[in-house]
Design a protein around this motif. Structure first.
Motif, mmCIF file in Angstrom:
data_model
loop_
_atom_site.group_PDB
_atom_site.id
_atom_site.type_symbol
_atom_site.label_atom_id
_atom_site.label_comp_id
_atom_site.label_asym_id
_atom_site.label_seq_id
_atom_site.Cartn_x
_atom_site.Cartn_y
_atom_site.Cartn_z
ATOM 1 N N TYR A 34 -8.652 19.094 -10.829
ATOM 2 C CA TYR A 34 -7.552 18.629 -11.664
ATOM 3 C C TYR A 34 -7.776 17.137 -11.912
ATOM 4 O O TYR A 34 -7.800 16.338 -10.977
ATOM 5 N N ASP A 35 -7.964 16.777 -13.180
ATOM 6 C CA ASP A 35 -8.162 15.373 -13.519
ATOM 7 C C ASP A 35 -7.794 15.145 -14.978
ATOM 8 O O ASP A 35 -8.628 15.312 -15.874
ATOM 9 N N PRO A 36 -6.533 14.776 -15.244
ATOM 10 C CA PRO A 36 -6.121 14.537 -16.628
ATOM 11 C C PRO A 36 -6.757 13.294 -17.235
ATOM 12 O O PRO A 36 -6.634 13.047 -18.428
ATOM 13 N N PHE A 37 -7.474 12.522 -16.428
ATOM 14 C CA PHE A 37 -8.108 11.312 -16.930
ATOM 15 C C PHE A 37 -9.502 11.556 -17.495
ATOM 16 O O PHE A 37 -10.115 10.644 -18.054
ATOM 17 N N LEU A 38 -10.018 12.781 -17.366
ATOM 18 C CA LEU A 38 -11.340 13.081 -17.914
ATOM 19 C C LEU A 38 -11.388 12.802 -19.410
ATOM 20 O O LEU A 38 -12.266 12.087 -19.895
ATOM 21 N N PHE A 45 -9.406 4.198 -24.727
ATOM 22 C CA PHE A 45 -8.285 4.247 -23.792
ATOM 23 C C PHE A 45 -7.555 2.923 -23.603
ATOM 24 O O PHE A 45 -6.471 2.901 -23.048
ATOM 25 N N GLN A 46 -8.123 1.833 -24.043
ATOM 26 C CA GLN A 46 -7.504 0.532 -23.769
ATOM 27 C C GLN A 46 -6.111 0.387 -24.371
ATOM 28 O O GLN A 46 -5.248 -0.251 -23.790
ATOM 29 N N GLU A 47 -5.875 0.953 -25.535
ATOM 30 C CA GLU A 47 -4.577 0.833 -26.186
ATOM 31 C C GLU A 47 -3.739 2.099 -26.053
ATOM 32 O O GLU A 47 -2.616 2.161 -26.539
ATOM 33 N N ALA A 48 -4.258 3.120 -25.414
ATOM 34 C CA ALA A 48 -3.566 4.406 -25.299
ATOM 35 C C ALA A 48 -2.593 4.384 -24.116
ATOM 36 O O ALA A 48 -2.688 3.547 -23.217
ATOM 37 N N ASP A 49 -1.655 5.294 -24.145
ATOM 38 C CA ASP A 49 -0.757 5.493 -23.009
ATOM 39 C C ASP A 49 -1.436 6.409 -22.005
ATOM 40 O O ASP A 49 -2.198 7.306 -22.373
ATOM 41 N N LEU A 50 -1.140 6.172 -20.738
ATOM 42 C CA LEU A 50 -1.691 7.040 -19.700
ATOM 43 C C LEU A 50 -1.236 8.476 -19.920
ATOM 44 O O LEU A 50 -0.096 8.716 -20.332
ATOM 45 N N PRO A 51 -2.104 9.441 -19.636
ATOM 46 C CA PRO A 51 -1.677 10.839 -19.759
ATOM 47 C C PRO A 51 -0.679 11.189 -18.652
ATOM 48 O O PRO A 51 -0.621 10.517 -17.615
ATOM 49 N N VAL A 56 0.183 14.458 -6.770
ATOM 50 C CA VAL A 56 -0.291 15.249 -5.630
ATOM 51 C C VAL A 56 -1.533 16.040 -6.018
ATOM 52 O O VAL A 56 -2.544 16.035 -5.300
ATOM 53 N N LYS A 57 -1.471 16.707 -7.161
ATOM 54 C CA LYS A 57 -2.641 17.463 -7.625
ATOM 55 C C LYS A 57 -3.823 16.539 -7.913
ATOM 56 O O LYS A 57 -4.977 16.877 -7.607
ATOM 57 N N LEU A 58 -3.543 15.373 -8.474
ATOM 58 C CA LEU A 58 -4.613 14.416 -8.761
ATOM 59 C C LEU A 58 -5.256 13.938 -7.467
ATOM 60 O O LEU A 58 -6.490 13.871 -7.365
ATOM 61 N N PHE A 59 -4.444 13.631 -6.459
ATOM 62 C CA PHE A 59 -4.986 13.201 -5.172
ATOM 63 C C PHE A 59 -5.893 14.276 -4.584
ATOM 64 O O PHE A 59 -7.010 13.987 -4.145
ATOM 65 N N TRP A 60 -5.417 15.521 -4.563
ATOM 66 C CA TRP A 60 -6.222 16.594 -3.971
ATOM 67 C C TRP A 60 -7.487 16.859 -4.784
ATOM 68 O O TRP A 60 -8.545 17.168 -4.216
ATOM 69 N N GLY A 61 -7.399 16.730 -6.103
ATOM 70 C CA GLY A 61 -8.589 16.877 -6.939
ATOM 71 C C GLY A 61 -9.612 15.785 -6.662
ATOM 72 O O GLY A 61 -10.812 16.057 -6.536
ATOM 73 N N ILE A 128 -15.156 9.601 -8.178
ATOM 74 C CA ILE A 128 -15.602 10.907 -8.669
ATOM 75 C C ILE A 128 -17.111 11.041 -8.823
ATOM 76 O O ILE A 128 -17.611 12.146 -9.022
ATOM 77 N N GLN A 129 -17.842 9.946 -8.742
ATOM 78 C CA GLN A 129 -19.296 9.995 -8.894
ATOM 79 C C GLN A 129 -19.961 9.583 -7.576
ATOM 80 O O GLN A 129 -19.390 8.810 -6.814
ATOM 81 N N PRO A 130 -21.156 10.052 -7.329
ATOM 82 C CA PRO A 130 -21.847 9.681 -6.080
ATOM 83 C C PRO A 130 -22.531 8.313 -6.165
ATOM 84 O O PRO A 130 -23.696 8.147 -5.822
#
Length: 147
Positions: A34-38, A45-51, A56-61, A128-130
């Motif tokens: 779960y990652d709505p930021f993908l 994204f600089q001028e956009a509103d956050l999704p 909780v789901k984001l943390f676990w993802g 999210i990346q190694p």
């Protein structure tokens, strides 16, 4: 050089397989985590509103993805250096870095009115990346060569 490659062909093949696993985690990210930021960070994204997101789901993802990348990265470190104490040290670093980064990431999301999206982008990237593997491998190699 060729003899060294022949002697270590099993280790090289295993590292290559583990890199393919890391690539698989990245390739299937949209269906596994779960990652709505993908999509948010793929656009302007600089001028956009956050999704909208579920914290909780984001943390676990993020945790699941970080753990998967960490386990594979630790396996690569072990295969390359054959040193379990280095793997333990790396695991402690991974844990401390996760705690720090996730705290800053969610702190920015929840307590700053209009966070610097580039900072969110880069913190999330480390989660999210190694990327720590890319930093640790040359550092450990240099340390082994010096000592």
């Amino acid at each position: 050089m060729l003899n060294m490659l022949k002697r270590n062909k099993g280790a090289i093949a295993l590292v290559a397989l583990l890199v393919v696993v890391l690539a698989g985690i990245r390739f299937f990210e949209a269906s596994l985590f779960y990652d709505p930021f993908l999509d948010f960070f793929k656009g302007d994204f600089q001028e956009a509103d956050l999704p909208q997101f579920d914290s909780v789901k984001l943390f676990w993802g993020l945790l699941l993805r970080y753990l998967m990348n960490t386990v594979v990265s630790l396996a690569i470190i072990y295969v390359v250096f054959k040193d379990f104490s280095l793997v333990k040290f790396s695991a402690i670093l991974y844990l401390m870095l996760f705690l720090l980064l996730v705290a800053v990431f969610f702190g920015l999301l929840h307590w700053i009115q209009h966070p610097d999206y580039r900072l969110l982008f880069y913190i999330r990237r480390f989660l999210i990346q190694p990327l720590f593997l890319v930093l640790f491998l040359p550092a450990f190699y240099y340390q082994k060569k010096v000592s």
